[in-house]
Design a protein around this motif. Structure first.
Motif, mmCIF file in Angstrom:
data_model
loop_
_atom_site.group_PDB
_atom_site.id
_atom_site.type_symbol
_atom_site.label_atom_id
_atom_site.label_comp_id
_atom_site.label_asym_id
_atom_site.label_seq_id
_atom_site.Cartn_x
_atom_site.Cartn_y
_atom_site.Cartn_z
ATOM 1 N N ALA A 88 0.933 -0.782 0.040
ATOM 2 C CA ALA A 88 -0.145 0.467 -0.200
ATOM 3 C C ALA A 88 0.916 0.977 0.215
ATOM 4 C CB ALA A 88 -0.411 -0.085 0.532
ATOM 5 N N PRO A 89 0.426 2.636 -0.622
ATOM 6 C CA PRO A 89 1.237 3.625 -0.637
ATOM 7 C C PRO A 89 1.490 4.307 0.582
ATOM 8 C CG PRO A 89 -0.877 3.698 -2.392
ATOM 9 C CD PRO A 89 -1.106 2.204 -0.993
ATOM 10 N N LEU A 90 2.464 4.903 1.307
ATOM 11 C CA LEU A 90 2.807 5.103 2.682
ATOM 12 C C LEU A 90 2.960 6.551 2.501
ATOM 13 C CD1 LEU A 90 3.463 4.469 5.536
ATOM 14 C CD2 LEU A 90 5.975 4.173 4.854
ATOM 15 N N VAL A 91 4.592 6.600 1.942
ATOM 16 C CA VAL A 91 5.057 7.761 1.586
ATOM 17 C C VAL A 91 4.943 9.109 0.516
ATOM 18 C CG1 VAL A 91 7.024 7.123 2.888
ATOM 19 C CG2 VAL A 91 6.139 9.450 3.286
ATOM 20 N N ARG A 92 4.913 10.305 0.289
ATOM 21 C CA ARG A 92 5.937 10.600 -0.465
ATOM 22 C C ARG A 92 6.884 11.737 -0.330
ATOM 23 N NH1 ARG A 92 2.464 11.001 -5.433
ATOM 24 N NH2 ARG A 92 1.207 10.095 -5.352
ATOM 25 N N LEU A 93 7.695 11.982 -0.943
ATOM 26 C CA LEU A 93 8.541 12.322 -0.734
ATOM 27 C C LEU A 93 9.610 13.051 -1.817
ATOM 28 C CD1 LEU A 93 11.175 10.792 -0.898
ATOM 29 C CD2 LEU A 93 10.867 9.638 1.052
ATOM 30 N N ARG A 94 10.262 14.261 -1.714
ATOM 31 C CA ARG A 94 10.503 15.432 -2.640
ATOM 32 C C ARG A 94 11.776 15.038 -2.771
ATOM 33 N NH1 ARG A 94 8.112 16.928 -6.695
ATOM 34 N NH2 ARG A 94 9.307 18.604 -7.759
ATOM 35 N N VAL A 95 12.897 14.535 -3.656
ATOM 36 C CA VAL A 95 14.458 14.299 -3.557
ATOM 37 C C VAL A 95 14.669 15.014 -4.693
ATOM 38 C CG1 VAL A 95 16.092 12.940 -3.071
ATOM 39 C CG2 VAL A 95 13.960 12.811 -1.958
ATOM 40 N N THR A 96 16.009 16.335 -4.761
ATOM 41 C CA THR A 96 16.022 16.842 -6.507
ATOM 42 C C THR A 96 15.239 16.939 -6.955
ATOM 43 O OG1 THR A 96 16.804 14.578 -6.880
ATOM 44 C CG2 THR A 96 18.753 15.569 -5.783
ATOM 45 N N GLY A 97 14.407 17.982 -6.426
ATOM 46 C CA GLY A 97 13.327 17.732 -7.300
ATOM 47 C C GLY A 97 12.308 16.705 -8.026
ATOM 48 N N ARG A 98 12.069 15.797 -7.341
ATOM 49 C CA ARG A 98 11.787 14.713 -7.957
ATOM 50 C C ARG A 98 10.796 14.242 -6.636
ATOM 51 N NH1 ARG A 98 13.644 9.948 -11.179
ATOM 52 N NH2 ARG A 98 11.908 9.475 -10.971
ATOM 53 N N THR A 99 9.327 13.811 -6.888
ATOM 54 C CA THR A 99 8.234 13.226 -6.081
ATOM 55 C C THR A 99 8.459 11.728 -6.578
ATOM 56 O OG1 THR A 99 7.072 14.400 -6.013
ATOM 57 C CG2 THR A 99 6.294 12.734 -5.808
ATOM 58 N N HIS A 100 9.047 11.088 -4.745
ATOM 59 C CA HIS A 100 8.892 9.854 -4.695
ATOM 60 C C HIS A 100 8.251 9.057 -4.382
ATOM 61 C CE1 HIS A 100 13.302 9.824 -7.101
ATOM 62 N NE2 HIS A 100 13.286 10.905 -6.381
ATOM 63 N N ARG A 101 8.037 7.995 -4.219
ATOM 64 C CA ARG A 101 6.833 7.497 -3.706
ATOM 65 C C ARG A 101 6.958 6.198 -2.985
ATOM 66 N NH1 ARG A 101 0.770 5.662 -5.046
ATOM 67 N NH2 ARG A 101 0.249 7.617 -5.358
ATOM 68 N N GLY A 102 6.787 6.127 -1.507
ATOM 69 C CA GLY A 102 7.379 4.803 -0.928
ATOM 70 C C GLY A 102 5.943 3.848 -0.306
ATOM 71 N N TRP A 103 6.340 2.037 -0.461
ATOM 72 C CA TRP A 103 4.769 1.635 -0.571
ATOM 73 C C TRP A 103 5.117 0.661 0.956
ATOM 74 C CZ3 TRP A 103 1.135 1.341 -3.916
ATOM 75 C CH2 TRP A 103 0.803 2.115 -5.122
ATOM 76 N N ILE A 104 4.690 0.219 1.719
ATOM 77 C CA ILE A 104 4.735 -0.344 2.432
ATOM 78 C C ILE A 104 4.024 -1.279 2.073
ATOM 79 C CG2 ILE A 104 3.414 -0.037 4.132
ATOM 80 C CD1 ILE A 104 4.726 0.245 6.489
ATOM 81 N N LEU A 105 5.389 -2.734 2.768
ATOM 82 C CA LEU A 105 4.163 -4.314 2.888
ATOM 83 C C LEU A 105 3.643 -4.131 4.033
ATOM 84 C CD1 LEU A 105 4.019 -7.169 1.783
ATOM 85 C CD2 LEU A 105 6.360 -7.715 2.684
ATOM 86 N N ASP A 106 2.267 -4.802 3.852
ATOM 87 C CA ASP A 106 0.969 -5.439 4.941
ATOM 88 C C ASP A 106 1.552 -6.320 5.101
ATOM 89 O OD1 ASP A 106 -0.643 -6.073 6.202
ATOM 90 O OD2 ASP A 106 -2.004 -4.079 5.194
ATOM 91 N N GLU A 107 2.685 -7.243 6.296
ATOM 92 C CA GLU A 107 2.420 -8.297 6.088
ATOM 93 C C GLU A 107 1.260 -8.854 6.481
ATOM 94 O OE1 GLU A 107 4.933 -10.341 10.185
ATOM 95 O OE2 GLU A 107 6.705 -9.522 8.326
ATOM 96 N N ALA A 108 0.563 -8.986 7.492
ATOM 97 C CA ALA A 108 -1.066 -9.218 7.259
ATOM 98 C C ALA A 108 -1.471 -9.944 6.162
ATOM 99 C CB ALA A 108 -2.028 -9.176 8.558
ATOM 100 N N ALA A 109 -1.274 -9.237 5.082
ATOM 101 C CA ALA A 109 -2.424 -9.258 4.016
ATOM 102 C C ALA A 109 -1.124 -10.717 2.920
ATOM 103 C CB ALA A 109 -2.550 -8.299 3.019
ATOM 104 N N ALA A 110 -0.160 -9.996 3.142
ATOM 105 C CA ALA A 110 1.173 -10.848 2.465
ATOM 106 C C ALA A 110 1.149 -12.479 2.560
ATOM 107 C CB ALA A 110 2.178 -10.469 2.385
ATOM 108 N N LEU A 111 0.330 -12.470 4.097
ATOM 109 C CA LEU A 111 0.603 -13.898 5.274
ATOM 110 C C LEU A 111 -0.982 -14.915 4.212
ATOM 111 C CD1 LEU A 111 2.965 -13.946 8.230
ATOM 112 C CD2 LEU A 111 3.177 -14.877 5.721
ATOM 113 N N ALA A 112 -2.280 -14.030 3.865
ATOM 114 C CA ALA A 112 -3.458 -14.543 4.665
ATOM 115 C C ALA A 112 -3.855 -15.690 2.977
ATOM 116 C CB ALA A 112 -4.428 -13.089 4.411
ATOM 117 N N PRO A 113 -4.238 -16.385 2.608
ATOM 118 C CA PRO A 113 -4.392 -17.239 1.880
ATOM 119 C C PRO A 113 -4.737 -15.558 0.470
ATOM 120 C CG PRO A 113 -5.232 -17.808 3.531
ATOM 121 C CD PRO A 113 -4.862 -16.764 3.772
#
Length: 249
Positions: A205-230
Protein backbone atom coordinates in the motif's frame (compact mmCIF):
# COMPACT_ATOMS: atom_id res chain seq x y z
CA UNK A 1 61.84 8.26 25.71
CA UNK A 2 64.57 9.11 28.25
CA UNK A 3 63.64 9.73 31.90
CA UNK A 4 66.40 10.51 34.43
CA UNK A 5 68.98 9.33 31.94
CA UNK A 6 67.29 5.96 31.35
CA UNK A 7 65.48 4.85 28.23
CA UNK A 8 61.99 3.50 28.82
CA UNK A 9 59.97 1.17 26.60
CA UNK A 10 57.31 3.82 26.03
CA UNK A 11 56.36 4.43 22.43
CA UNK A 12 54.08 7.03 20.98
CA UNK A 13 50.59 6.08 19.79
CA UNK A 14 50.29 4.29 16.46
CA UNK A 15 47.45 5.58 14.31
CA UNK A 16 45.50 2.77 12.69
CA UNK A 17 42.78 3.14 10.09
CA UNK A 18 40.18 0.64 11.31
CA UNK A 19 37.53 1.59 8.79
CA UNK A 20 38.43 -1.23 6.42
CA UNK A 21 39.67 -1.14 2.82
CA UNK A 22 38.81 1.88 0.75
CA UNK A 23 39.01 2.65 -2.92
CA UNK A 24 41.61 5.19 -4.00
CA UNK A 25 40.20 8.70 -3.76
CA UNK A 26 39.21 10.02 -7.18
CA UNK A 27 38.16 13.35 -8.55
CA UNK A 28 34.71 14.08 -10.00
CA UNK A 29 36.00 13.62 -13.55
CA UNK A 30 36.81 9.95 -12.84
CA UNK A 31 33.65 9.02 -10.96
CA UNK A 32 31.65 6.24 -12.58
CA UNK A 33 28.14 5.24 -11.50
CA UNK A 34 27.63 1.61 -10.53
CA UNK A 35 24.17 0.11 -10.63
CA UNK A 36 23.25 -1.63 -7.39
CA UNK A 37 20.19 -3.06 -5.72
CA UNK A 38 19.96 -1.30 -2.36
CA UNK A 39 18.86 -2.86 0.91
CA UNK A 40 19.19 -0.91 4.14
CA UNK A 41 18.00 -1.68 7.65
CA UNK A 42 17.70 0.38 10.82
CA UNK A 43 17.13 -0.83 14.39
CA UNK A 44 14.16 0.68 16.19
CA UNK A 45 14.91 2.60 19.38
CA UNK A 46 18.66 2.14 19.24
CA UNK A 47 19.43 5.52 20.81
CA UNK A 48 17.47 4.55 23.94
CA UNK A 49 19.73 1.55 24.60
CA UNK A 50 22.98 1.53 26.55
CA UNK A 51 26.21 1.10 24.59
CA UNK A 52 26.76 -2.54 25.73
CA UNK A 53 23.22 -3.40 24.60
CA UNK A 54 23.80 -1.61 21.30
CA UNK A 55 26.93 -3.69 20.77
CA UNK A 56 24.96 -6.87 21.43
CA UNK A 57 22.13 -5.89 19.07
CA UNK A 58 24.57 -4.90 16.32
CA UNK A 59 26.30 -8.26 16.55
CA UNK A 60 22.99 -10.12 16.39
CA UNK A 61 21.75 -8.02 13.46
CA UNK A 62 24.84 -8.79 11.39
CA UNK A 63 24.53 -12.50 12.17
CA UNK A 64 20.85 -12.59 11.23
CA UNK A 65 21.46 -10.64 8.03
CA UNK A 66 24.24 -13.01 7.01
CA UNK A 67 22.05 -16.02 7.77
CA UNK A 68 19.16 -14.58 5.75
CA UNK A 69 21.43 -13.90 2.77
CA UNK A 70 22.91 -17.39 3.00
CA UNK A 71 19.47 -19.03 3.04
CA UNK A 72 18.42 -16.88 0.09
CA UNK A 73 21.48 -17.84 -1.94
CA UNK A 74 22.92 -14.32 -2.08
CA UNK A 75 26.55 -15.04 -1.30
CA UNK A 76 29.28 -12.63 -0.26
CA UNK A 77 30.58 -12.54 -3.83
CA UNK A 78 27.23 -11.11 -4.95
CA UNK A 79 27.47 -8.13 -2.59
CA UNK A 80 29.69 -5.21 -1.82
CA UNK A 81 31.07 -5.24 1.75
CA UNK A 82 28.52 -4.26 4.36
CA UNK A 83 28.41 -0.54 5.14
CA UNK A 84 27.90 0.04 8.86
CA UNK A 85 25.52 2.85 9.86
CA UNK A 86 25.79 2.65 13.64
CA UNK A 87 22.26 1.43 14.31
CA UNK A 88 21.80 -0.09 10.89
CA UNK A 89 23.43 -1.60 7.82
CA UNK A 90 23.56 -0.76 4.13
CA UNK A 91 23.90 -3.66 1.68
CA UNK A 92 24.62 -3.09 -2.01
CA UNK A 93 23.90 -6.09 -4.26
CA UNK A 94 25.64 -6.34 -7.60
CA UNK A 95 23.61 -6.67 -10.83
CA UNK A 96 24.07 -10.36 -11.55
CA UNK A 97 21.67 -12.68 -13.37
CA UNK A 98 21.65 -15.16 -10.50
CA UNK A 99 20.60 -12.47 -8.03
CA UNK A 100 17.42 -10.82 -9.34
CA UNK A 101 15.90 -8.07 -7.19
CA UNK A 102 12.88 -10.32 -6.62
CA UNK A 103 14.97 -12.34 -4.14
CA UNK A 104 15.21 -9.36 -1.81
CA UNK A 105 11.44 -9.16 -1.46
CA UNK A 106 10.97 -12.92 -1.42
CA UNK A 107 12.38 -14.95 0.19
CA UNK A 108 14.99 -12.69 1.89
CA UNK A 109 12.65 -10.39 3.84
CA UNK A 110 10.32 -13.19 5.04
CA UNK A 111 13.36 -15.21 6.13
CA UNK A 112 14.79 -12.22 7.99
CA UNK A 113 11.42 -11.60 9.63
CA UNK A 114 11.25 -15.22 10.81
CA UNK A 115 14.80 -15.08 12.17
CA UNK A 116 13.99 -11.91 14.09
CA UNK A 117 10.79 -13.43 15.51
CA UNK A 118 12.70 -16.51 16.63
CA UNK A 119 15.41 -14.40 18.26
CA UNK A 120 12.95 -12.04 19.94
CA UNK A 121 10.92 -14.92 21.35
CA UNK A 122 13.87 -15.85 23.51
CA UNK A 123 14.51 -12.34 24.80
CA UNK A 124 13.19 -11.31 28.20
CA UNK A 125 12.73 -7.83 29.55
CA UNK A 126 15.12 -7.60 32.48
CA UNK A 127 15.54 -4.52 34.61
CA UNK A 128 13.86 -2.41 31.97
CA UNK A 129 16.38 -3.42 29.31
CA UNK A 130 14.74 -4.47 26.04
CA UNK A 131 17.03 -6.69 23.97
CA UNK A 132 14.50 -7.43 21.26
CA UNK A 133 15.33 -6.28 17.74
CA UNK A 134 12.76 -4.65 15.46
CA UNK A 135 13.87 -3.06 12.25
CA UNK A 136 12.79 -0.97 9.30
CA UNK A 137 13.89 -2.29 5.90
CA UNK A 138 14.01 -0.42 2.61
CA UNK A 139 14.61 -1.83 -0.87
CA UNK A 140 15.51 0.41 -3.79
CA UNK A 141 17.88 0.29 -6.77
CA UNK A 142 19.87 2.77 -8.79
CA UNK A 143 23.22 4.29 -9.56
CA UNK A 144 25.67 4.48 -6.66
CA UNK A 145 28.99 6.33 -6.58
CA UNK A 146 32.07 5.74 -4.45
CA UNK A 147 34.81 8.36 -4.29
CA UNK A 148 37.14 6.36 -2.08
CA UNK A 149 35.68 7.87 1.08
CA UNK A 150 32.26 6.26 0.88
CA UNK A 151 29.12 5.68 -1.14
CA UNK A 152 26.78 8.45 -2.23
CA UNK A 153 24.25 9.37 -4.87
CA UNK A 154 20.62 10.22 -5.41
CA UNK A 155 19.54 6.57 -5.23
CA UNK A 156 20.96 6.30 -1.71
CA UNK A 157 19.36 9.63 -0.76
CA UNK A 158 15.97 8.26 -1.80
CA UNK A 159 16.50 4.96 0.02
CA UNK A 160 17.49 6.57 3.31
CA UNK A 161 14.78 9.21 3.14
CA UNK A 162 12.23 6.40 2.82
CA UNK A 163 13.88 4.36 5.58
CA UNK A 164 14.01 7.27 8.01
CA UNK A 165 10.65 8.80 7.17
CA UNK A 166 8.24 9.43 10.08
CA UNK A 167 5.69 7.31 8.23
CA UNK A 168 8.00 4.26 8.19
CA UNK A 169 8.86 4.72 11.87
CA UNK A 170 5.19 5.08 12.73
CA UNK A 171 4.29 1.95 10.78
CA UNK A 172 6.79 -0.09 12.81
CA UNK A 173 5.46 1.31 16.09
CA UNK A 174 1.93 0.27 15.15
CA UNK A 175 2.72 -3.34 14.30
CA UNK A 176 3.68 -6.32 16.42
CA UNK A 177 5.80 -7.68 13.56
CA UNK A 178 9.59 -7.58 13.97
CA UNK A 179 10.07 -5.55 10.80
CA UNK A 180 8.37 -3.35 8.26
CA UNK A 181 9.39 -3.35 4.61
CA UNK A 182 9.25 -0.19 2.51
CA UNK A 183 9.99 -0.29 -1.21
CA UNK A 184 10.56 2.59 -3.57
CA UNK A 185 8.26 3.48 -6.43
CA UNK A 186 10.84 2.05 -8.84
CA UNK A 187 10.81 -1.31 -7.07
CA UNK A 188 7.04 -1.32 -6.83
CA UNK A 189 6.49 -0.68 -10.54
CA UNK A 190 9.35 -2.82 -11.85
CA UNK A 191 8.96 -5.78 -9.48
CA UNK A 192 6.02 -5.76 -7.06
CA UNK A 193 3.14 -4.99 -9.40
CA UNK A 194 4.09 -7.87 -11.71
CA UNK A 195 3.41 -10.43 -8.99
CA UNK A 196 6.52 -12.59 -9.27
CA UNK A 197 6.65 -15.79 -7.23
CA UNK A 198 6.00 -15.06 -3.56
CA UNK A 199 5.25 -11.37 -4.19
CA UNK A 200 1.64 -10.19 -4.02
CA UNK A 201 1.02 -6.68 -5.29
CA UNK A 202 -2.21 -6.39 -3.27
CA UNK A 203 -0.14 -6.75 -0.09
CA UNK A 204 1.54 -3.39 -0.69
CA UNK A 205 0.00 0.00 0.00
CA UNK A 206 1.19 3.59 -0.56
CA UNK A 207 2.96 4.91 2.54
CA UNK A 208 4.72 8.21 1.87
CA UNK A 209 5.59 10.77 -0.78
CA UNK A 210 8.80 12.75 -0.58
CA UNK A 211 10.84 15.01 -2.82
CA UNK A 212 14.51 14.45 -3.57
CA UNK A 213 16.41 16.73 -5.97
CA UNK A 214 13.19 18.10 -7.36
CA UNK A 215 11.50 14.75 -8.01
CA UNK A 216 8.61 13.19 -6.12
CA UNK A 217 9.23 9.66 -4.87
CA UNK A 218 6.61 7.38 -3.38
CA UNK A 219 7.28 4.68 -0.84
CA UNK A 220 5.14 1.55 -0.56
CA UNK A 221 4.81 -0.58 2.56
CA UNK A 222 4.25 -4.31 2.78
CA UNK A 223 1.24 -5.28 4.85
CA UNK A 224 2.71 -8.43 6.36
CA UNK A 225 -0.69 -9.73 7.48
CA UNK A 226 -2.06 -9.40 3.95
CA UNK A 227 1.07 -11.00 2.52
CA UNK A 228 0.59 -14.08 4.69
CA UNK A 229 -3.14 -14.38 4.01
CA UNK A 230 -4.48 -16.97 1.55
CA UNK A 231 -4.64 -15.60 -1.98
CA UNK A 232 -8.13 -14.40 -2.95
CA UNK A 233 -9.78 -16.08 -5.95
CA UNK A 234 -8.96 -14.70 -9.43
CA UNK A 235 -11.36 -12.73 -11.58
CA UNK A 236 -12.16 -10.03 -9.02
CA UNK A 237 -11.44 -6.33 -9.05
CA UNK A 238 -8.25 -5.22 -7.34
CA UNK A 239 -10.22 -3.52 -4.54
CA UNK A 240 -12.38 -6.59 -3.88
CA UNK A 241 -9.36 -8.89 -3.96
CA UNK A 242 -7.58 -6.64 -1.47
CA UNK A 243 -10.58 -6.58 0.89
CA UNK A 244 -11.01 -10.34 0.69
CA UNK A 245 -7.31 -10.81 1.32
CA UNK A 246 -7.46 -8.71 4.48
CA UNK A 247 -10.57 -10.49 5.79
CA UNK A 248 -8.91 -13.86 5.32
CA UNK A 249 -6.31 -13.06 8.00
Amino acid sequence: MVIDGERTGFRGPVLVDASGPRLPAVGPELLRPRYRAILAVDIEGSTARTDPVKAELRLVLYRLLEEAFARTGIAERHRDPYVDRGDGVLVLIRPLDEVPKTLLLHPLVPILSSLLSEYNAGRLLSQGCDRRIRIRVVVHAGEVHNDGHGNFGEALDVAFRLLDSPEAKGALRRTAAPLVLVVSDDIYHSIVRHGYAGIRAESYAPLVRLRVTGRTHRGWILDEAAALAPAPPPGLTARTRRLLGRRAV
